[in-house]
Design an enzyme around this catalytic site. Sequence first.
Site, PDB file in Angstrom:
ATOM      1  N   ARG A  98       0.840  -1.211   0.000  1.00 16.16           N
ATOM      2  CA  ARG A  98       0.000   0.000   0.000  1.00 16.16           C
ATOM      3  C   ARG A  98       0.871   1.255   0.000  1.00 16.16           C
ATOM      4  O   ARG A  98       0.438   2.322  -0.436  1.00 16.16           O
ATOM      5  CB  ARG A  98      -0.969  -0.005   1.196  1.00 16.16           C
ATOM      6  CG  ARG A  98      -1.836   1.246   1.292  1.00 16.16           C
ATOM      7  CD  ARG A  98      -3.137   1.038   2.059  1.00 16.16           C
ATOM      8  NE  ARG A  98      -2.943   0.364   3.331  1.00 16.16           N
ATOM      9  CZ  ARG A  98      -2.394   0.919   4.420  1.00 16.16           C
ATOM     10  NH1 ARG A  98      -1.982   2.171   4.388  1.00 16.16           N
ATOM     11  NH2 ARG A  98      -2.270   0.222   5.536  1.00 16.16           N
TER      12      ARG A  98
ATOM     13  N   LYS B  70      -7.411   5.410 -20.208  1.00 20.37           N
ATOM     14  CA  LYS B  70      -7.586   5.862 -21.585  1.00 20.37           C
ATOM     15  C   LYS B  70      -6.299   5.637 -22.390  1.00 20.37           C
ATOM     16  O   LYS B  70      -5.904   4.503 -22.547  1.00 20.37           O
ATOM     17  CB  LYS B  70      -8.064   7.315 -21.580  1.00 20.37           C
ATOM     18  CG  LYS B  70      -9.205   7.585 -20.565  1.00 20.37           C
ATOM     19  CD  LYS B  70     -10.480   6.837 -20.872  1.00 20.37           C
ATOM     20  CE  LYS B  70     -11.467   6.801 -19.719  1.00 20.37           C
ATOM     21  NZ  LYS B  70     -11.856   8.090 -19.168  1.00 20.37           N
TER      22      LYS B  70
ATOM     23  N   ASP C 197      -6.697  18.155 -15.618  1.00 26.58           N
ATOM     24  CA  ASP C 197      -7.003  16.798 -16.089  1.00 26.58           C
ATOM     25  C   ASP C 197      -6.592  16.736 -17.556  1.00 26.58           C
ATOM     26  O   ASP C 197      -7.207  17.366 -18.412  1.00 26.58           O
ATOM     27  CB  ASP C 197      -8.509  16.519 -15.918  1.00 26.58           C
ATOM     28  CG  ASP C 197      -8.891  15.100 -16.364  1.00 26.58           C
ATOM     29  OD1 ASP C 197      -8.159  14.498 -17.172  1.00 26.58           O
ATOM     30  OD2 ASP C 197      -9.938  14.612 -15.909  1.00 26.58           O
TER      31      ASP C 197
ATOM     32  N   TYR D  23     -15.314  16.323 -16.804  1.00 28.11           N
ATOM     33  CA  TYR D  23     -15.704  14.916 -16.856  1.00 28.11           C
ATOM     34  C   TYR D  23     -16.820  14.681 -15.820  1.00 28.11           C
ATOM     35  O   TYR D  23     -16.749  15.202 -14.699  1.00 28.11           O
ATOM     36  CB  TYR D  23     -14.480  14.051 -16.529  1.00 28.11           C
ATOM     37  CG  TYR D  23     -14.782  12.585 -16.452  1.00 28.11           C
ATOM     38  CD1 TYR D  23     -15.038  11.856 -17.602  1.00 28.11           C
ATOM     39  CD2 TYR D  23     -14.832  11.927 -15.221  1.00 28.11           C
ATOM     40  CE1 TYR D  23     -15.338  10.506 -17.527  1.00 28.11           C
ATOM     41  CE2 TYR D  23     -15.121  10.584 -15.152  1.00 28.11           C
ATOM     42  CZ  TYR D  23     -15.370   9.878 -16.302  1.00 28.11           C
ATOM     43  OH  TYR D  23     -15.664   8.543 -16.234  1.00 28.11           O
TER      44      TYR D  23
HETATM   45  C1  LIG Z   1     -12.398   8.563 -17.935  1.00 30.84           C
HETATM   46  C2  LIG Z   1     -12.048   9.915 -17.429  1.00 30.84           C
HETATM   47  C3  LIG Z   1     -11.893  10.159 -16.056  1.00 30.84           C
HETATM   48  C4  LIG Z   1     -12.142   9.095 -14.998  1.00 30.84           C
HETATM   49  O1  LIG Z   1     -11.207   8.078 -15.052  1.00 30.84           O
HETATM   50  P1  LIG Z   1     -11.494   6.562 -14.555  1.00 30.84           P
HETATM   51  O2  LIG Z   1     -10.232   5.880 -14.909  1.00 30.84           O
HETATM   52  O3  LIG Z   1     -12.699   6.075 -15.313  1.00 30.84           O
HETATM   53  O4  LIG Z   1     -11.766   6.631 -13.096  1.00 30.84           O
HETATM   54  C5  LIG Z   1     -11.536  11.443 -15.670  1.00 30.84           C
HETATM   55  N1  LIG Z   1     -11.350  12.432 -16.552  1.00 30.84           N
HETATM   56  C6  LIG Z   1     -11.507  12.227 -17.879  1.00 30.84           C
HETATM   57  C7  LIG Z   1     -11.292  13.368 -18.819  1.00 30.84           C
HETATM   58  C8  LIG Z   1     -11.852  10.971 -18.365  1.00 30.84           C
HETATM   59  O5  LIG Z   1     -12.022  10.790 -19.670  1.00 30.84           O
END
Ligand SMILES: *Cc1c(COP(=O)(O)O)cnc(C)c1O
Length: 419
Positions: A68, A229, A204, A121
């Site tokens: 952890r 992604k 982000d 998001y």
């Molecule tokens: C998918 C996504 C998230 C969330 O990520 P997870 O891996 O699904 O928790 C946050 N910001 C953006 C822009 C995303 O496309």
Amino acid sequence: MEKKMKPESLMMSYGYKPALSEGAIKCPIFQTSTFVFHTAEEGKAFFEVAYGLREKAEGEELGLIYSRINNPDLEILENRLTLWDEAEDCAVFESGMAAITTVLLEFSKPGDTILISSPLYGGSDHFIRKVLPKFHINVLTYTVGQSLQEVIRLVEDSGLADSIALVYIETPANPTNDLIDIAESKTIARHFSNDKKTVYLAVDNTYMGPLWQHPLKHGADLVLYSATKYIGGHSDLIAGACLGSKSLLQRVKGLRTFLGNMASPNTGWLLLRSLETLKVRMDMQARNANKIAEFLNHHPLVEKVYFLGNLSPADGRAYEIRNRQCMANGAMISFDIRGSEVEAFTFLNSLKLIKLAVSLGSTESLAEHPATMTHVDVDPELKAQLGITERMIRLSVGVEYYEDIIWDLKQAFEAIKNL
Ligand SMILES: *Cc1c(COP(=O)(O)O)cnc(C)c1O
């Protein structure tokens, strides 16, 4: 003298010593919860560093204690991820949302206000607007196109200027590819900083990273990813990452240790594999996206295409931001189909190669309907303002041969003609 190599050249080897793993060329999965100390003195020394009871000595590395806190798969992954953004440090998480929520919790406290760009998001938006108020954390929103002066006035008029703790943005915005100026957002964060507090800027970067946009270079303090992604890139895992300076990451990793939301060794290992092909995958996706946008731009059943590559000097500020901030046009394309939901759904139901699914950045091309899927939760008024209508379709372009993708789109448009 050492040659400074590109990240793509280092993704197969950086930070891994085969001699420590029986000569294995690839880093094994360290599927273990705990690590054996050589001596009690060593265990004591590791804990002192892990819990911040003393600074690391010159050249001292944090020893392995418990998965952890740290694990070789995650540490090597974190070191490799720093190369793309040229960040000092990185923390990986079990999801993008875990990375985002940990940062939001670490950098705000009751009474504080978070200033966000809109749209965000859906998950981030929900956490900030619906969960953080339970901890008496406020939110203020600015949108694409608002000038620096307008945003500063908006904050001052709200009476919350003294409580701004964090500026949190996402660019390009999903699904419209609208751009937010990162450098200007940093100016806003600086404007609300004072002797007693620093307002940080978190970005982000999931839509463009880690190849096509480097927010730290434009003034961001923290960069966040859904590694689910592009970084993962194969639609087979959920993960997240946060990058920035050593001192800020020490805080992020500190909270991660106690929330326990780090990625598993297995996920870390899968991401190490993904990183080896990150550059070739993303290059191909960007190349395909340019070709597909070109096709959509000229299709009679397409009303409007939302793609960074379509920006021209006539778009003024957006064009200028794109040229300054983005190193490619990305692989996300949205477009408005002529007609209504019926035409949009017929199109989606007729696709043969492209999969009808949310998510993005993976090797396979995906299509979805933002208004009723990813953005169904967005306030109707805001949806209309952003142009997220029943006619809009969002594409995530994959690595297939571009003519096959175009063939698929073409035959799905034909299906509409038969309605
Ligand atoms: C998918 C996504 C998230 C969330 O990520 P997870 O891996 O699904 O928790 C946050 N910001 C953006 C822009 C995303 O496309």
